[in-house]
Write a protein that holds these residues in place. Sequence first.
Motif, PDB file in Angstrom:
ATOM      1  N   UNK A  63      -4.686  11.851   2.640  1.00  0.00           N
ATOM      2  CA  UNK A  63      -4.758  13.030   1.781  1.00  0.00           C
ATOM      3  C   UNK A  63      -3.559  13.122   0.838  1.00  0.00           C
ATOM      4  N   UNK A  64      -2.412  12.592   1.240  1.00  0.00           N
ATOM      5  CA  UNK A  64      -1.206  12.684   0.414  1.00  0.00           C
ATOM      6  C   UNK A  64      -0.915  11.387  -0.334  1.00  0.00           C
ATOM      7  N   UNK A  65      -1.687  10.336  -0.054  1.00  0.00           N
ATOM      8  CA  UNK A  65      -1.405   9.037  -0.649  1.00  0.00           C
ATOM      9  C   UNK A  65      -2.254   8.737  -1.862  1.00  0.00           C
ATOM     10  N   UNK A  66      -2.264   7.469  -2.223  1.00  0.00           N
ATOM     11  CA  UNK A  66      -3.076   6.989  -3.345  1.00  0.00           C
ATOM     12  C   UNK A  66      -3.675   5.644  -2.958  1.00  0.00           C
ATOM     13  N   UNK A  67      -4.989   5.505  -3.154  1.00  0.00           N
ATOM     14  CA  UNK A  67      -5.667   4.249  -2.873  1.00  0.00           C
ATOM     15  C   UNK A  67      -5.764   3.428  -4.150  1.00  0.00           C
ATOM     16  N   UNK A  98      -5.422   0.347   2.317  1.00  0.00           N
ATOM     17  CA  UNK A  98      -4.083   0.078   1.779  1.00  0.00           C
ATOM     18  C   UNK A  98      -3.700   1.280   0.924  1.00  0.00           C
ATOM     19  N   UNK A  99      -2.568   1.897   1.217  1.00  0.00           N
ATOM     20  CA  UNK A  99      -2.186   3.126   0.520  1.00  0.00           C
ATOM     21  C   UNK A  99      -0.798   3.027  -0.099  1.00  0.00           C
ATOM     22  N   UNK A 100      -0.621   3.747  -1.195  1.00  0.00           N
ATOM     23  CA  UNK A 100       0.697   4.009  -1.763  1.00  0.00           C
ATOM     24  C   UNK A 100       1.113   5.420  -1.330  1.00  0.00           C
ATOM     25  N   UNK A 211       5.009  -1.690 -10.314  1.00  0.00           N
ATOM     26  CA  UNK A 211       4.590  -0.330 -10.669  1.00  0.00           C
ATOM     27  C   UNK A 211       3.329   0.030  -9.892  1.00  0.00           C
ATOM     28  N   UNK A 212       3.241   1.292  -9.491  1.00  0.00           N
ATOM     29  CA  UNK A 212       2.010   1.806  -8.882  1.00  0.00           C
ATOM     30  C   UNK A 212       2.075   3.328  -8.853  1.00  0.00           C
ATOM     31  N   UNK A 213       0.935   3.953  -8.527  1.00  0.00           N
ATOM     32  CA  UNK A 213       0.805   5.407  -8.547  1.00  0.00           C
ATOM     33  C   UNK A 213       0.970   5.990  -7.144  1.00  0.00           C
ATOM     34  N   UNK A 214       1.392   7.253  -7.108  1.00  0.00           N
ATOM     35  CA  UNK A 214       1.635   7.977  -5.864  1.00  0.00           C
ATOM     36  C   UNK A 214       0.980   9.359  -5.927  1.00  0.00           C
ATOM     37  N   UNK A 215       0.925  10.007  -4.761  1.00  0.00           N
ATOM     38  CA  UNK A 215       0.507  11.407  -4.640  1.00  0.00           C
ATOM     39  C   UNK A 215      -0.773  11.694  -5.435  1.00  0.00           C
ATOM     40  N   UNK A 216      -1.821  10.953  -5.098  1.00  0.00           N
ATOM     41  CA  UNK A 216      -3.108  11.169  -5.740  1.00  0.00           C
ATOM     42  C   UNK A 216      -3.135  10.832  -7.210  1.00  0.00           C
ATOM     43  N   UNK A 217      -2.169  10.065  -7.675  1.00  0.00           N
ATOM     44  CA  UNK A 217      -2.111   9.691  -9.084  1.00  0.00           C
ATOM     45  C   UNK A 217      -1.246  10.599  -9.929  1.00  0.00           C
ATOM     46  N   UNK A 218      -0.501  11.513  -9.318  1.00  0.00           N
ATOM     47  CA  UNK A 218       0.348  12.431 -10.079  1.00  0.00           C
ATOM     48  C   UNK A 218       1.692  11.818 -10.459  1.00  0.00           C
ATOM     49  N   UNK A 219       2.149  10.837  -9.685  1.00  0.00           N
ATOM     50  CA  UNK A 219       3.456  10.226  -9.912  1.00  0.00           C
ATOM     51  C   UNK A 219       3.298   8.726 -10.115  1.00  0.00           C
ATOM     52  N   UNK A 220       4.216   8.145 -10.891  1.00  0.00           N
ATOM     53  CA  UNK A 220       4.269   6.697 -11.072  1.00  0.00           C
ATOM     54  C   UNK A 220       5.574   6.181 -10.484  1.00  0.00           C
ATOM     55  N   UNK A 221       5.482   5.123  -9.708  1.00  0.00           N
ATOM     56  CA  UNK A 221       6.654   4.541  -9.058  1.00  0.00           C
ATOM     57  C   UNK A 221       7.057   3.247  -9.760  1.00  0.00           C
ATOM     58  N   UNK A 222       8.366   3.040  -9.882  1.00  0.00           N
ATOM     59  CA  UNK A 222       8.902   1.824 -10.497  1.00  0.00           C
ATOM     60  C   UNK A 222       9.973   1.232  -9.603  1.00  0.00           C
TER      61      UNK A 222
END
Length: 393
Positions: A63-67, A98-100, A211-222
């Motif tokens: 629920x808190x991650x990103x697929x 697999x989750x971010x 690079x990938x997305x977090x928190x349901x696509x609200x954040x971008x990680x680098x």
Amino acid sequence: MKAVIAGGGIGGLTAALCFHKFGWDVELCEQAAEIREIGAGIQISPNGMQVLRALELDQQIEAIGFRPRASQLRMGKSGRPIVTASTQAYEARFGAPYLHIYRPDLISVLKDVVLDRLPQAIKTGVAVTGYGQNDREAWLTLDNGLKCNGDIIVGADGIRSTIRAQMIGQDKPDFTGNTAWRAVVPVSKLGRNCPLPVSSIWLGEGKHAVTYLLRGGQLANFVGVVERDDWKNERWTERGDKADALADFAGWHPVVTTLLEQADEHYRWALFDRAPLDQWAEGRAVLLGDACHPMLPFMAQGAAQAIEDGYVLARNLAEQNDHKNALDRYFALRQKRTAKIQAAARANMSIFHQRSSAGKLTTFGPMWLADKFKPDIADDRLDWVYGFDVTAE
């Protein structure tokens, strides 16, 4: 039986839940006044999710991650794809997704569940100074002069572990010649240069970025790794300058440079390598996670392996009447696997950073061809990591 855990990170909190699952009492000591994490993304692969599912946490984590839809290798400047592997098929292939995950979100869930299932288990604001033991019990010594007593001491206190230092002495890590940058940015600031909903590794000469997305696509990680030797501080809470980060990735694809430009904070830390240990336990004291097998980030397995450790350790102690036999078996089950992953991460470091045209052609050319004619070959090579389920052993 009671386990006393040093460290309130991902490994320590997961271990507390694993011990509880197998019927043990738990006390966890954390030196910070509040259990929380600095902003950063991590990847939880199917092998880690199997444990979280066994702990009945998988729905909360999902629920808190990103697929992500896929994982990719790309050229850093042009953005040209080399390999694309679908991660949406991982659940069918490996038995779990697999989750971010945004680190603070994962820590928050783990902490809340520990407090729900073990309301008095967590002690914060107490620094562990060492441990002691006799033939009946073991204990952590704290900086306030008190002790936490139990049957087993678990050192889940990270890469600068106090428990490991007492057990086997201070380690002598080898500097890899690489410095890593880290940033997290709201996608609302990125416009058309937002990362795709995939996990992307961008390759360059003497450097690479992820690079990938977090928190349901609200954040971008680098995360960006650069070969340089002018920064050797291993602490990953040190801030760096935006100008330096942009200079390291000048001329790269706009997805990479826009992330760095829009980030409010740029953290960097030096990457050190450590050889596998040949000892994880002394009497009633045992190590877990980064305290015994710190990993370079090039396999994205640090968190997943700590999660696996907690389950295997707790189960073996619950199933064996003799703690020495249980800890010996834990070491036998875990050390070879974690050492192999450490070696694989070390190998990826050199693969990602090809400098010469010949090196790029001989390394990336076969990958590109394999992706065209046998697109699942990347999954085949990950079977031994992602397909390993410690809950089913």
